[in-house]
Design a protein around this motif. Sequence first.
Motif, PDB file in Angstrom:
ATOM      1  N   GLU A  33      56.733  31.051  43.772  1.00  0.00           N
ATOM      2  CA  GLU A  33      55.599  32.118  43.859  1.00  0.00           C
ATOM      3  C   GLU A  33      54.453  31.902  45.096  1.00  0.00           C
ATOM      4  O   GLU A  33      54.038  32.661  45.616  1.00  0.00           O
ATOM      5  CB  GLU A  33      54.776  32.144  42.869  1.00  0.00           C
ATOM      6  CG  GLU A  33      55.638  32.705  41.493  1.00  0.00           C
ATOM      7  CD  GLU A  33      54.939  33.036  40.178  1.00  0.00           C
ATOM      8  OE1 GLU A  33      53.738  32.827  40.104  1.00  0.00           O
ATOM      9  OE2 GLU A  33      55.515  33.358  39.124  1.00  0.00           O
ATOM     10  N   THR A  91      40.908  37.935  45.346  1.00  0.00           N
ATOM     11  CA  THR A  91      40.811  36.898  44.397  1.00  0.00           C
ATOM     12  C   THR A  91      40.747  35.663  44.861  1.00  0.00           C
ATOM     13  O   THR A  91      39.836  34.763  44.371  1.00  0.00           O
ATOM     14  CB  THR A  91      42.195  37.036  43.839  1.00  0.00           C
ATOM     15  OG1 THR A  91      42.480  38.334  43.204  1.00  0.00           O
ATOM     16  CG2 THR A  91      42.546  35.831  42.699  1.00  0.00           C
ATOM     17  N   ARG A 133      55.441  31.710  32.247  1.00  0.00           N
ATOM     18  CA  ARG A 133      56.351  31.993  33.066  1.00  0.00           C
ATOM     19  C   ARG A 133      57.890  31.535  32.618  1.00  0.00           C
ATOM     20  O   ARG A 133      58.837  32.109  33.171  1.00  0.00           O
ATOM     21  CB  ARG A 133      56.001  31.237  34.396  1.00  0.00           C
ATOM     22  CG  ARG A 133      54.968  31.706  35.147  1.00  0.00           C
ATOM     23  CD  ARG A 133      55.173  33.255  35.609  1.00  0.00           C
ATOM     24  NE  ARG A 133      54.197  33.682  36.491  1.00  0.00           N
ATOM     25  CZ  ARG A 133      53.768  34.830  36.817  1.00  0.00           C
ATOM     26  NH1 ARG A 133      54.168  35.712  36.192  1.00  0.00           N
ATOM     27  NH2 ARG A 133      52.692  34.836  37.738  1.00  0.00           N
ATOM     28  N   ARG A 173      48.340  39.005  32.652  1.00  0.00           N
ATOM     29  CA  ARG A 173      48.938  38.105  31.675  1.00  0.00           C
ATOM     30  C   ARG A 173      47.725  37.386  31.084  1.00  0.00           C
ATOM     31  O   ARG A 173      48.241  36.925  29.655  1.00  0.00           O
ATOM     32  CB  ARG A 173      49.980  37.163  32.239  1.00  0.00           C
ATOM     33  CG  ARG A 173      51.177  37.911  33.022  1.00  0.00           C
ATOM     34  CD  ARG A 173      52.033  38.482  32.031  1.00  0.00           C
ATOM     35  NE  ARG A 173      52.627  37.644  31.187  1.00  0.00           N
ATOM     36  CZ  ARG A 173      53.743  36.947  31.682  1.00  0.00           C
ATOM     37  NH1 ARG A 173      54.489  36.953  32.803  1.00  0.00           N
ATOM     38  NH2 ARG A 173      54.350  35.940  30.839  1.00  0.00           N
ATOM     39  N   ARG A 177      47.148  34.178  39.739  1.00  0.00           N
ATOM     40  CA  ARG A 177      48.066  35.069  39.946  1.00  0.00           C
ATOM     41  C   ARG A 177      48.491  35.844  38.419  1.00  0.00           C
ATOM     42  O   ARG A 177      48.658  36.856  38.399  1.00  0.00           O
ATOM     43  CB  ARG A 177      49.292  34.362  40.403  1.00  0.00           C
ATOM     44  CG  ARG A 177      49.393  34.282  41.644  1.00  0.00           C
ATOM     45  CD  ARG A 177      50.558  33.606  42.127  1.00  0.00           C
ATOM     46  NE  ARG A 177      51.739  34.225  41.907  1.00  0.00           N
ATOM     47  CZ  ARG A 177      52.620  35.198  42.586  1.00  0.00           C
ATOM     48  NH1 ARG A 177      51.815  35.659  43.630  1.00  0.00           N
ATOM     49  NH2 ARG A 177      53.705  35.731  42.234  1.00  0.00           N
ATOM     50  N   LEU A 178      48.383  34.904  37.368  1.00  0.00           N
ATOM     51  CA  LEU A 178      48.605  35.436  35.977  1.00  0.00           C
ATOM     52  C   LEU A 178      47.399  36.282  35.566  1.00  0.00           C
ATOM     53  O   LEU A 178      47.693  37.224  34.996  1.00  0.00           O
ATOM     54  CB  LEU A 178      48.724  34.191  34.966  1.00  0.00           C
ATOM     55  CG  LEU A 178      50.003  33.503  35.005  1.00  0.00           C
ATOM     56  CD1 LEU A 178      49.810  32.195  34.362  1.00  0.00           C
ATOM     57  CD2 LEU A 178      51.054  34.285  34.538  1.00  0.00           C
ATOM     58  N   ARG A 179      46.228  35.849  35.926  1.00  0.00           N
ATOM     59  CA  ARG A 179      45.062  36.964  35.703  1.00  0.00           C
ATOM     60  C   ARG A 179      45.208  38.222  36.414  1.00  0.00           C
ATOM     61  O   ARG A 179      45.140  39.061  35.724  1.00  0.00           O
ATOM     62  CB  ARG A 179      43.749  35.933  36.260  1.00  0.00           C
ATOM     63  CG  ARG A 179      42.363  36.558  35.845  1.00  0.00           C
ATOM     64  CD  ARG A 179      41.885  37.793  36.580  1.00  0.00           C
ATOM     65  NE  ARG A 179      41.988  37.764  38.156  1.00  0.00           N
ATOM     66  CZ  ARG A 179      40.706  37.585  38.746  1.00  0.00           C
ATOM     67  NH1 ARG A 179      39.499  37.498  37.843  1.00  0.00           N
ATOM     68  NH2 ARG A 179      40.687  37.612  39.750  1.00  0.00           N
ATOM     69  N   ASP A 180      45.559  38.277  37.755  1.00  0.00           N
ATOM     70  CA  ASP A 180      45.718  39.396  38.474  1.00  0.00           C
ATOM     71  C   ASP A 180      46.914  40.323  37.751  1.00  0.00           C
ATOM     72  O   ASP A 180      46.777  41.387  37.802  1.00  0.00           O
ATOM     73  CB  ASP A 180      45.931  39.168  39.805  1.00  0.00           C
ATOM     74  CG  ASP A 180      44.830  38.713  40.664  1.00  0.00           C
ATOM     75  OD1 ASP A 180      43.438  38.719  39.869  1.00  0.00           O
ATOM     76  OD2 ASP A 180      44.916  38.585  41.989  1.00  0.00           O
ATOM     77  N   GLU A 181      47.731  39.683  37.355  1.00  0.00           N
ATOM     78  CA  GLU A 181      49.074  40.637  36.540  1.00  0.00           C
ATOM     79  C   GLU A 181      48.537  41.016  35.089  1.00  0.00           C
ATOM     80  O   GLU A 181      49.460  41.811  34.665  1.00  0.00           O
ATOM     81  CB  GLU A 181      50.086  39.634  36.685  1.00  0.00           C
ATOM     82  CG  GLU A 181      50.698  39.303  37.872  1.00  0.00           C
ATOM     83  CD  GLU A 181      51.759  38.176  37.638  1.00  0.00           C
ATOM     84  OE1 GLU A 181      52.514  38.118  36.717  1.00  0.00           O
ATOM     85  OE2 GLU A 181      52.169  37.411  38.735  1.00  0.00           O
TER      86      GLU A 181
END
Length: 461
Positions: free
Chosen positions: A188, A262, A177, A91, A85-89
């Motif tokens: 999440e 993903t 986070r 971050r 999720r962090l990768r897709d954002e």
Amino acid sequence: MTIATDSPQEYDGGLLPATARALMHRLAVEQSRGRAPSVVGGVVRDGALVWSGSRSMIDGHAPDTDIQYRIGSLTKSFVAVLVMRLRDEGRLALTDPLEQHLPGTSVGGVTIGQLLAHTSGIASETPSPWWERTPGDLRPEVADVLGAAPVKHPAGRRHHYSNPGFALLGAVVARLRGKPWDVVLQEEVLDPLGMSRTSLQPRPPAAGGFAVHPWADVMVPEAVQQTGVMAPAGELWSTVADLARWAAFLARGQEGVLAAATVADMREPAAPGDASAPDAGYGLGIQILRHRGRTLIGHTGSMPGFLATVWVSIEDRLGAITLANCTSGPSVSTLAAELLAITADAEPVFPEPWRPADSLDPALLELAGPWYWGTNSYGLRVRASGDLDLGPLTGQGRGTRFHVEPDGTWTGREGYYAGETLRVVRRPDGTLSHLDLGSFVFTRAPYDPNAPVPGGFPGWS
């Protein structure tokens, strides 16, 4: 849902009675042969739990799909979702060194992707004492999981399973986070997926864990430790009902949690193979297993007193879950794989009905038919979706499916040509000349003299 015990059950919209009985028999054999206090299992089809069964040592008693068991390293796949999720954002990137997001460790040069795939070369376990059987208070800081010499292999060279590696990833999630990783997981992932019975600590009703003597039919309770900073490696508790939702998610993702593309990335092999386990592989926080000709994805797990497995077959649209409350004995990984295989063999999935395309660009239809790479013959088929299938007509050769891109090119989705670009090349007058696939020239005739074949060709006599 009613739980099968010693007799098969039929469920509304579920499996055929003969299939349910075969599943129950296989589970009962494993509980008896593995001398487990209890075993509970489930089968998921098209995202729904269609069968569950259980067996325990107590006559007339069987755990249901709401009983929590500790799931051990299945926790890692949950942590991996948080990282992706962090990768897709934007971050973080999988190529980022750990130091960029978690400064101060002694392994800051390994990448996030290497930690996810267990190719970082970091030690399998923490320094003594064994983290699974000791309080997390003994390791108050994340650096305490590494020890004086944590690097056992050059990074990126081999798959070397690392529990401390996922402790580091949990710390990365918490740092980016600004809250504990398990709180992030709840907000999440667990809440959006409706997994209300998955938690860091057990919530009643929960099974007790046991050690069964290897040479005598006696058992004693196993202590449950809170593992502190090592929790991302194996702390979670869950149920068959919740893990059915997790299996469905691993098969198709869920908007708002992680896109299907993903999740598909996570399922792809990301670690070199191991000659000692040729049927096993690893993606990004996801284990891969070849079983009876099928590719299964998911994860296994163990902690003192507990064993767990989730396997999913994308092709069969099936998943299977098995949980047991003993340190060793039953092979819950094999059991889950065989529950899935029994179902797939007895009730094979119906293919989607063929339907023609509503409309197709005439330029696509012009591409359909035979092509030649040198003297090797290929066929190109245009799908209703607008995708292209390119594969050898005879003998051995490389093929793949291509997906159209906004610029009018196509990108390979699998095999040798995965990620490669297919381009249609036309002559100045607009007529079709050839296909260019990563510099390979495909022509309408073998070594077509009217196409620019690299190196030239004298022609056919």
